[in-house]
Design a protein around this motif. Sequence first.
Motif, PDB file in Angstrom:
ATOM      1  N   UNK A   1       0.837  -1.205   0.000  1.00 41.01           N
ATOM      2  CA  UNK A   1       0.000   0.000   0.000  1.00 41.01           C
ATOM      3  C   UNK A   1       0.869   1.251   0.000  1.00 41.01           C
ATOM      4  N   UNK A   2       0.668   2.100  -0.995  1.00 38.86           N
ATOM      5  CA  UNK A   2       1.386   3.378  -1.061  1.00 38.86           C
ATOM      6  C   UNK A   2       0.657   4.382  -0.175  1.00 38.86           C
TER       7      UNK A   2
ATOM      8  N   UNK B   1      -0.824  -2.290  -4.424  1.00 38.76           N
ATOM      9  CA  UNK B   1      -2.162  -2.782  -4.756  1.00 38.76           C
ATOM     10  C   UNK B   1      -3.251  -1.939  -4.092  1.00 38.76           C
ATOM     11  N   UNK B   2      -2.841  -0.915  -3.376  1.00 46.25           N
ATOM     12  CA  UNK B   2      -3.793   0.013  -2.762  1.00 46.25           C
ATOM     13  C   UNK B   2      -3.067   1.324  -2.516  1.00 46.25           C
ATOM     14  N   UNK B   3      -3.839   2.392  -2.404  1.00 43.65           N
ATOM     15  CA  UNK B   3      -3.304   3.713  -2.060  1.00 43.65           C
ATOM     16  C   UNK B   3      -4.037   4.189  -0.813  1.00 43.65           C
ATOM     17  N   UNK B   4      -3.259   4.737   0.116  1.00 42.30           N
ATOM     18  CA  UNK B   4      -3.838   5.203   1.385  1.00 42.30           C
ATOM     19  C   UNK B   4      -3.520   6.681   1.570  1.00 42.30           C
ATOM     20  N   UNK B   5      -4.535   7.464   1.869  1.00 42.07           N
ATOM     21  CA  UNK B   5      -4.365   8.899   2.090  1.00 42.07           C
ATOM     22  C   UNK B   5      -3.648   9.146   3.408  1.00 42.07           C
ATOM     23  N   UNK B   6      -2.643  10.024   3.358  1.00 44.01           N
ATOM     24  CA  UNK B   6      -1.948  10.442   4.561  1.00 44.01           C
ATOM     25  C   UNK B   6      -2.480  11.784   5.043  1.00 44.01           C
TER      26      UNK B   6
ATOM     27  N   UNK C   1      -6.930   0.445  -8.314  1.00 44.97           N
ATOM     28  CA  UNK C   1      -6.705  -0.147  -6.994  1.00 44.97           C
ATOM     29  C   UNK C   1      -7.643   0.529  -6.008  1.00 44.97           C
ATOM     30  N   UNK C   2      -7.982  -0.126  -4.896  1.00 43.08           N
ATOM     31  CA  UNK C   2      -8.790   0.534  -3.872  1.00 43.08           C
ATOM     32  C   UNK C   2      -8.014   1.670  -3.214  1.00 43.08           C
ATOM     33  N   UNK C   3      -8.728   2.716  -2.872  1.00 39.26           N
ATOM     34  CA  UNK C   3      -8.100   3.895  -2.263  1.00 39.26           C
ATOM     35  C   UNK C   3      -8.714   4.101  -0.888  1.00 39.26           C
TER      36      UNK C   3
END
Length: 480
Positions: A189-190, A262-267, A442-444
């Motif tokens: 996850x980015x 495979x996913x992106x996560x908001x910081x 990808x899911x976010x």
Amino acid sequence: MHVLGEANNGTHAAAIENVPFDEIRVGQTASMARQLTLMDVELFAMVSGNINPAHLDAKFAADSRFHKVIGHGMWSGSLISGVLGTHLPGAGTLYVGQDLQFRRPVALGDVVTATVTVTEKRADRNLVVFDCVCVNQDGEVVTTGTAQVIAPTRKVRHAAHELPQVQMIRHDKHDALLHRCDALPPVPTAVAHPCDESSLKGAVEAAEAGLIDPILVGPEAKIRALASAHGLDITPYHIVDVEHSHAAAQAAVALARAGRAEAVMKGSLHTDELMSEVVRKDTGLRTGRRLSHVFVMNVPTYPRALLITDAAINIAPTLEDKVHIVQNAIDLAKVLGVETPRVAILSAVETLNPKIATTLEAAALCKMADRGQITGGILDGPLAFDNAISVEAARTKGIVSEVAGRPDILLVPDLEAGNMLAKQLSFLANADAAGIVLGARVPIILTSRADNVRTRLASCAVASLVAASRRAPALALAAE
């Protein structure tokens, strides 16, 4: 643990009549039966402060070392107090003392009958001594002993006091969601710009829970200093060093586009800053679907997960937008284990009204589902919120529907309505929420600084399940 509406088990007489001291006779008896439920145990623990895991933790109680000594003896003892205060002598009784022995454990589901028998009367203080015994449904004695009370001296007849209705507010539905991820590998996850305590801690907690394998994208020196200041160990995680939040959004999206995440996560960057990179035509993560947000709400007063869409991305969606929004939600519900999701399309009323555009859109969406333009779910609308969520409300208004009263998905008219609904459920109904953006490659995961740990982990769990569902067809194709 909180308390709201819904009745506990047990019934109460419409009227009560006590037995004054002068009417009490040696040998006189009274009984009361009650089944032990999980709610009883939890309410008893909440009131008494006794959180002994032998009573509350099923795994602990199942341990053979504790099996012969655990149980809910104190609960059975309280039934004796109930008989004395309600039936014999009844209203006006003052409890003086008791001496009880707990002979056998009481398990969930056991029906315990408490019986008191008068053994002695002392006129000087209006004192009455009782022999007390509690037996389970098999006739086995679970509690014995004696009790002493001061009996009332005058007759009382009046309507029974109506007890408040109670319901235990549980926060364990998200636990089931997390358990579904136990066998899944952590999702690469980015995490875009985790440069405040909340976002960095959220990524680390999700990693420690085995849900994600974070790639921290942002100013490396700032991320390391933040981790040090808050005692977070980030040594296992890869860091992509970029200068600022905008660059972090670009780099996180690029990692997902290249297949490294495979996913992106908001910081800690603004949602618009991340989403503007996600939707870029040439470098973003767009697909043929419109992006939409889904809240997975676990509402204590509702028996299943409730998906609300769209409450965060599409401000005033058109009919065409809503086709994508509802299809994204149906696909997610299937990933979460709902075989045929029921979709309630919300409006202010449940009848078609040419002056209310959302009622016409609801009807159009239902017809599109009939024609196969929306697949995998059962749609109905327009429905007002009351008859969408309540079988009784739907029945009262004469609505015959497979959806009304038991939806899995609520399609809201616009972002304002959805956002208010989700927050009302969270802050007024103690609902747990998890949020995810769908329709991209990808899911976010969109997290908020106000999110608690449970919400953050649940959002990551939803992303993990979505990523796994997308990975499965690819693996099947490779196997062929």
